[in-house]
Design a protein around this motif. Structure first.
Motif, PDB file in Angstrom:
ATOM      1  N   PHE A  49       0.810  -1.210   0.000  1.00 42.21           N
ATOM      2  CA  PHE A  49       0.000   0.000   0.000  1.00 42.21           C
ATOM      3  C   PHE A  49       0.849   1.268   0.000  1.00 42.21           C
ATOM      4  CE2 PHE A  49      -3.058  -3.112   1.478  1.00 42.21           C
ATOM      5  CZ  PHE A  49      -4.215  -2.728   0.821  1.00 42.21           C
ATOM      6  N   LEU A  50       2.000   1.212   0.634  1.00 44.39           N
ATOM      7  CA  LEU A  50       2.831   2.402   0.741  1.00 44.39           C
ATOM      8  C   LEU A  50       4.000   2.414  -0.236  1.00 44.39           C
ATOM      9  CD1 LEU A  50       2.975   2.836   4.630  1.00 44.39           C
ATOM     10  CD2 LEU A  50       1.608   4.152   2.989  1.00 44.39           C
ATOM     11  N   ASN A  51       4.551   1.244  -0.518  1.00 45.27           N
ATOM     12  CA  ASN A  51       5.764   1.196  -1.332  1.00 45.27           C
ATOM     13  C   ASN A  51       5.841  -0.117  -2.109  1.00 45.27           C
ATOM     14  OD1 ASN A  51       8.241   2.020  -2.361  1.00 45.27           O
ATOM     15  ND2 ASN A  51       9.382   1.160  -0.624  1.00 45.27           N
ATOM     16  N   PRO A  52       5.074  -0.237  -3.188  1.00 44.08           N
ATOM     17  CA  PRO A  52       5.106  -1.473  -3.977  1.00 44.08           C
ATOM     18  C   PRO A  52       6.488  -1.720  -4.563  1.00 44.08           C
ATOM     19  CG  PRO A  52       3.255  -0.078  -4.602  1.00 44.08           C
ATOM     20  CD  PRO A  52       4.142   0.745  -3.732  1.00 44.08           C
ATOM     21  N   PRO A  53       6.913  -2.980  -4.675  1.00 43.03           N
ATOM     22  CA  PRO A  53       8.221  -3.291  -5.272  1.00 43.03           C
ATOM     23  C   PRO A  53       8.307  -2.816  -6.726  1.00 43.03           C
ATOM     24  CG  PRO A  53       7.248  -5.225  -4.215  1.00 43.03           C
ATOM     25  CD  PRO A  53       6.200  -4.177  -4.233  1.00 43.03           C
ATOM     26  N   ILE A  54       9.496  -2.434  -7.125  1.00 37.82           N
ATOM     27  CA  ILE A  54       9.710  -1.937  -8.484  1.00 37.82           C
ATOM     28  C   ILE A  54       9.303  -2.969  -9.529  1.00 37.82           C
ATOM     29  CG2 ILE A  54      11.469  -1.233 -10.153  1.00 37.82           C
ATOM     30  CD1 ILE A  54      10.795   0.909  -8.167  1.00 37.82           C
ATOM     31  N   GLY A  85       2.116   3.514  -4.610  1.00 32.54           N
ATOM     32  CA  GLY A  85       1.636   3.532  -3.234  1.00 32.54           C
ATOM     33  C   GLY A  85       0.373   4.361  -3.077  1.00 32.54           C
ATOM     34  N   ILE A  86      -0.313   4.146  -1.969  1.00 37.35           N
ATOM     35  CA  ILE A  86      -1.600   4.794  -1.744  1.00 37.35           C
ATOM     36  C   ILE A  86      -1.452   6.307  -1.574  1.00 37.35           C
ATOM     37  CG2 ILE A  86      -1.546   4.507   0.768  1.00 37.35           C
ATOM     38  CD1 ILE A  86      -4.618   4.016  -1.534  1.00 37.35           C
ATOM     39  N   ILE A  87      -0.342   6.768  -1.015  1.00 35.90           N
ATOM     40  CA  ILE A  87      -0.132   8.209  -0.857  1.00 35.90           C
ATOM     41  C   ILE A  87       0.076   8.863  -2.221  1.00 35.90           C
ATOM     42  CG2 ILE A  87       1.388   9.974   0.113  1.00 35.90           C
ATOM     43  CD1 ILE A  87       1.917   8.089   2.450  1.00 35.90           C
ATOM     44  N   HIS A  88       0.884   8.235  -3.047  1.00 38.77           N
ATOM     45  CA  HIS A  88       1.112   8.717  -4.410  1.00 38.77           C
ATOM     46  C   HIS A  88      -0.203   8.790  -5.178  1.00 38.77           C
ATOM     47  CE1 HIS A  88       3.329   8.032  -8.502  1.00 38.77           C
ATOM     48  NE2 HIS A  88       3.097   9.312  -8.290  1.00 38.77           N
ATOM     49  N   LEU A  89      -0.973   7.710  -5.104  1.00 38.72           N
ATOM     50  CA  LEU A  89      -2.269   7.660  -5.770  1.00 38.72           C
ATOM     51  C   LEU A  89      -3.209   8.736  -5.233  1.00 38.72           C
ATOM     52  CD1 LEU A  89      -4.419   6.214  -7.587  1.00 38.72           C
ATOM     53  CD2 LEU A  89      -4.891   4.757  -5.603  1.00 38.72           C
ATOM     54  N   GLY A  90      -3.308   8.812  -3.911  1.00 38.83           N
ATOM     55  CA  GLY A  90      -4.238   9.757  -3.301  1.00 38.83           C
ATOM     56  C   GLY A  90      -3.912  11.193  -3.652  1.00 38.83           C
ATOM     57  N   VAL A 137       6.036   5.514 -12.824  1.00 36.23           N
ATOM     58  CA  VAL A 137       4.584   5.370 -12.755  1.00 36.23           C
ATOM     59  C   VAL A 137       3.974   6.687 -12.276  1.00 36.23           C
ATOM     60  CG1 VAL A 137       4.608   2.886 -12.292  1.00 36.23           C
ATOM     61  CG2 VAL A 137       4.687   4.491 -10.375  1.00 36.23           C
ATOM     62  N   GLY A 138       2.682   6.866 -12.547  1.00 33.13           N
ATOM     63  CA  GLY A 138       1.964   7.999 -11.988  1.00 33.13           C
ATOM     64  C   GLY A 138       1.353   8.923 -13.018  1.00 33.13           C
ATOM     65  N   ALA A 139       0.290   9.591 -12.596  1.00 31.71           N
ATOM     66  CA  ALA A 139      -0.450  10.496 -13.470  1.00 31.71           C
ATOM     67  C   ALA A 139       0.073  11.918 -13.431  1.00 31.71           C
ATOM     68  CB  ALA A 139      -1.933  10.501 -13.055  1.00 31.71           C
ATOM     69  N   SER A 140       1.148  12.175 -12.700  1.00 34.64           N
ATOM     70  CA  SER A 140       1.577  13.556 -12.499  1.00 34.64           C
ATOM     71  C   SER A 140       2.024  14.235 -13.796  1.00 34.64           C
ATOM     72  CB  SER A 140       2.688  13.638 -11.449  1.00 34.64           C
ATOM     73  OG  SER A 140       3.786  12.825 -11.813  1.00 34.64           O
TER      74      SER A 140
END
Length: 245
Positions: A49-54, A85-90, A137-140
């Motif tokens: 949830f916080l730090n998925p493996p690469i 991770g959930i923080i990144h997503l949130g 990864v990420g939508a930023s």
């Protein structure tokens, strides 16, 4: 902005009905949920949830240019729907929820999706130049594309409202860039999305009459990109299944 202006700046009904922003948020949540479920089966535990493996992020559609250039070009889109991770997503989904509805209502869902998707592609192309062997990864990158678009678009709109929105969103850009440098985020993608979004802001007409002249073009392009995005996300699952079985 005062409290009244802030209240009217954001369109807070983006999760009601069937807006594009709503669909994008649900798509990101769904992909993250599937990745977590798969990681749980693999025995990664609560750290998912916080730090998925690469390796898990890469297998679930993260951009890794050696794989992309080896035939998996769909990663140029799928990476924007995965998060570390959930923080990144949130954080990214809150930004999309706050800013997205304003731009969607301004230019229509078709243009919004075109900007969102194409700036995500330009964002990852910047990563190819700066760090081609890093999993991203990420939508930023796409979100910075929306920011860049909004600043240049509202600059052209002008007037008190246009300039107010331009200045407010420019402040968001500065804060987000500084924050990205502090935490070591993918600023190559941020800048790539920002610059390409700003270019869109100079190209898309600012009046309803002028926008109507290009409605058919953007409608067709939007549906083409929707089909490409859906296919890209399906290829994440199909490719992962082929690796497992």
């Amino acid at each position: 902005m005062n409290a009244y202006q802030r209240q009217n700046f954001f369109i807070t009904r983006s999760l009601r009905g069937h807006s594009l922003v709503q669909i994008l948020i649900y798509a990101n949540l769904a992909m993250f949920t599937l990745m977590v479920l798969h990681g749980t089966v693999l025995g990664y535990g609560m750290t998912l949830f916080l730090n998925p493996p690469i390796e898990l992020l890469a297998n679930w559609g993260g951009q890794f240019w050696p794989w992309a250039l080896n035939g998996e070009l769909w990663r140029c889109i799928s990476y924007a729907y995965m998060h570390g991770g959930i923080i990144h997503l949130g954080f990214n989904m809150v930004v999309l929820y706050q800013i997205g509805p304003l731009i969607e209502s301004e230019v229509g869902w078709q243009r919004f999706f075109v900007i969102y998707t194409i700036t995500a592609i330009f964002a990852t192309l910047a990563g190819l130049i700066i760090h081609p062997r890093v999993v991203v990864v990420g939508a930023s990158g796409a979100l910075f594309g929306i920011f860049g678009f909004a600043v240049s678009y509202y600059h052209r709109v002008g007037g008190s409202i246009g300039i107010q929105r331009r200045n407010f969103l420019f402040q968001w850009i500065v804060i987000a860039l500084v924050f990205g440098f502090v935490i070591g985020a993918d600023n190559a993608a941020h800048i790539g999305g920002l610059v390409s979004g700003a270019a869109f802001g100079w190209l898309i007409p600012t009046t309803i009459r002028s926008q109507r002249k290009t409605d058919s073009f953007f409608n067709g392009l939007a549906w083409l990109l929707i089909a490409t995005t859906v296919l890209s996300l399906l290829l994440v699952i199909i490719t992962l299944a082929l690796r497992v079985f």
